[in-house]
Design a protein around this motif. Structure first.
Motif, mmCIF file in Angstrom:
data_model
loop_
_atom_site.group_PDB
_atom_site.id
_atom_site.type_symbol
_atom_site.label_atom_id
_atom_site.label_comp_id
_atom_site.label_asym_id
_atom_site.label_seq_id
_atom_site.Cartn_x
_atom_site.Cartn_y
_atom_site.Cartn_z
ATOM 1 N N ARG A 1 0.833 -1.202 0.000
ATOM 2 C CA ARG A 1 0.000 0.000 0.000
ATOM 3 C C ARG A 1 0.870 1.255 0.000
ATOM 4 N NH1 ARG A 1 -5.264 0.876 1.405
ATOM 5 N NH2 ARG A 1 -5.468 -1.260 2.203
ATOM 6 N N GLU B 1 -10.485 4.364 -3.728
ATOM 7 C CA GLU B 1 -10.974 3.200 -4.461
ATOM 8 C C GLU B 1 -9.919 2.636 -5.399
ATOM 9 O OE1 GLU B 1 -12.341 6.151 -4.456
ATOM 10 O OE2 GLU B 1 -14.425 6.055 -3.754
ATOM 11 N N GLU C 1 -7.447 0.329 -3.443
ATOM 12 C CA GLU C 1 -8.026 -0.976 -3.142
ATOM 13 C C GLU C 1 -8.130 -1.849 -4.404
ATOM 14 O OE1 GLU C 1 -8.394 -1.849 -0.091
ATOM 15 O OE2 GLU C 1 -7.850 0.201 0.534
ATOM 16 N N LEU D 1 -4.634 -3.154 -5.286
ATOM 17 C CA LEU D 1 -4.244 -4.211 -4.347
ATOM 18 C C LEU D 1 -4.972 -5.520 -4.675
ATOM 19 C CD1 LEU D 1 -4.183 -2.240 -0.961
ATOM 20 C CD2 LEU D 1 -2.226 -3.221 -2.160
ATOM 21 N N ALA D 2 -6.255 -5.433 -5.020
ATOM 22 C CA ALA D 2 -7.022 -6.638 -5.358
ATOM 23 C C ALA D 2 -6.485 -7.290 -6.626
ATOM 24 C CB ALA D 2 -8.500 -6.281 -5.535
ATOM 25 N N ARG E 1 -9.575 6.074 -10.428
ATOM 26 C CA ARG E 1 -9.996 4.709 -10.725
ATOM 27 C C ARG E 1 -10.404 4.574 -12.188
ATOM 28 N NH1 ARG E 1 -14.969 2.025 -10.672
ATOM 29 N NH2 ARG E 1 -14.880 -0.184 -10.008
#
Length: 496
Positions: free
Chosen positions: A10, A27, A30, A33-34, A65
């Motif tokens: 992160r 967002e 995340e 990272l996913a 995003r």
């Protein structure tokens, strides 16, 4: 490369943005990272994506995003990295793409391409062009090198997503998919043979050996495994031994003819004389019918030529087959023997094929032999019939090719109308019986019950007019008929 912990990862994403005073949407963090979690070894690709996002953020001041999704995320980075290195390669290196990926890729139980693990680097040999391609893929962070349990160097794909996201691979996956499916099964058979102490009962015989020999010829460079070569050599040796044994038995039979039936020996010699040459096909998926529906077919063989009057009359003279309803009178007597037999019912056709140890093909098998796996419009391809692709069929646009009668099944003047596998008269000359019931859909495995209507296929010389520019292949047409039907332009060929 080991992936750092979640907190460190992160920080790798967020800290450069903070230092550069650029905002970053939570967002987005995340989502990255996913995606990294789903792609092992993805840190260099994430860095590549972030560099691109930073370039785009110079005008907006925010890493968004939406911008990340427009790049197709980590998977998009994989394809971009591959393209960036691939364009720098020599034409020779680019040409080795199928050679290299046939070693890096296998199929799962659903016939989907997946990465092969622990591929020995020796599998690529000393091919300099292939080594150049591997180096390019490595620079793009698409390969992972390591060592196996024997401390030998191995390599595998770092990102399986490349198989679906990189455009350069898609034509190869389509063209070599059939070979990959067969090779996956073959490798499993070789492993089973080795596991069972090279037991000869695992050797290939008959049609399976013929199919394997075809693939070995077409993809010789892909069979560098000593076990695979030995397996094939032992299978061929076993076939030769069986042939020698049969010759010995045959010779011994002649020496003790008093103890055997002369009629049996006579029948065997007639069968050898009557049986035609067979073209074999491996198991495959073929697009069949007017809608080009994908149908899975097992390996099979089909005769190169239609059964002729000469061949059928051998069966009649042997006392097995009934004569045709009418004799062949459409050509001079000296050529009649080579004409395709006609005026025979389905039962007569089955009687002949069974006598020589074969069978009538299914409608699906016949169409796959005629149209290939890619739904050819005509046996030879997509070009319309004419002087370059000669067929014995009435063509409204080519009156000079008007069909007045059947022609010899092996007439060399019709070579240009054969399939790429050399099968003659899949269009024209005579229509042909199948053993597929008329109420059977594509892919149906049910055989004829002996009484119900069945399908015949193809287009005979006497039965139709073809119109230039047709969009539907005549090879996709299947005609239901009563099994006791006998026509002037309805014959057959056998399968196995």
């Amino acid at each position: 490369m080991l992936k750092p912990g979640l907190r460190a990862t992160r920080a790798i994403i967020e800290r450069p943005a903070t230092l550069s005073q650029i905002a970053i949407e939570p967002e987005l963090v995340e989502l990255i990272l996913a995606d990294m979690k789903d792609e092992p070894g993805s840190l260099p690709l994430a860095a590549y994506v972030l560099r691109e996002l930073f370039e785009q953020s110079k005008q907006t001041g925010t890493l968004t995003r939406a911008a990340y999704l427009s790049m197709n995320g980590i998977k998009g980075a994989i394809s971009a990295q591959a393209d960036k290195q691939f364009v720098l390669l020599s034409p020779e290196a680019k040409a080795t793409l199928p050679f290299v990926f046939r070693r890096l890729v296998t199929l799962n139980e659903r016939n989907e391409p997946i990465a092969r693990h622990g591929v020995p680097t020796t599998a690529f040999g000393t091919n300099a062009a292939a080594q150049q391609l591997l180096e390019g893929l490595d620079r793009a962070h698409l390969l992972v090198y390591s060592r196996d349990g024997s401390n030998q160097p191995v390599v595998e794909l770092a990102h399986e997503a490349i198989l679906s996201s990189w455009d350069e691979l898609q034509p190869w996956l389509k063209s070599d998919g059939e070979f990959l499916r067969w090779k996956t099964d073959f490798d499993a058979d070789v492993r089973a043979w080795v596991t069972h102490n090279r037991d000869r009962s695992y050797h290939y015989t008959g049609l399976r050996l013929a199919v394997a020999e075809r693939w070995f010829k077409d993809y010789a460079a892909d069979f560098d495994s000593p076990d695979a070569k030995t397996f094939m050599a032992r299978s061929r040796q076993q076939r030769q031994l069986i042939r020698l044994l049969w010759r010995f038995v045959y010779t011994a039979t002649l020496l003790i003819v008093s103890a055997l039936s002369f009629q049996t020996l006579y029948q065997r010699s007639l069968i050898v004389d009557a049986a035609g040459e067979v073209v074999t096909f491996p198991a495959s998926t073929a697009r069949l019918g007017a809608e080009e529906q994908p149908i899975q077919l097992n390996a099979f063989g089909i005769e190169r030529f239609e059964v002729t009057n000469r061949q059928y009359n051998i069966c009649v003279e042997a006392g097995i087959c009934l004569p045709p309803l009418y004799p062949s009178t459409t050509m001079a007597e000296e050529k009649a023997d080579d004409l395709p037999v006609s005026w025979v019912t389905l039962s007569q056709a089955i009687q002949y094929c069974n006598w020589i140890g074969r069978r009538i093909p299914t409608a699906d098998e016949w169409e796959r032999a005629a149209r290939g796996t890619d739904a050819r419009l005509f046996p030879w391809g997509g070009e319309e019939p004419g002087e370059d692709h000669r067929i014995n069929w009435t063509l409204s646009d080519f009156p000079e090719l008007f069909a007045f009668h059947a022609v010899p099944a092996n007439d060399p003047d019709y070579t240009s109308g054969a399939t790429p596998d050399g099968i003659f008269h899949m269009l024209g000359n005579v229509q042909e019986w199948t053993n597929t019931p008329s109420d059977c859909e594509l892919g149906c495995q049910r055989e004829w019950d002996g009484t119900s209507p069945v399908l015949f296929v193809g287009q005979g010389w006497a039965n139709g007019m073809w119109i230039s520019g047709a969009t539907l292949s005549p090879l996709a047409q299947r005609t239901p008929a009563e099994p006791n039907l006998a026509l002037l332009d309805l014959g057959f060929r056998c399968a196995e």
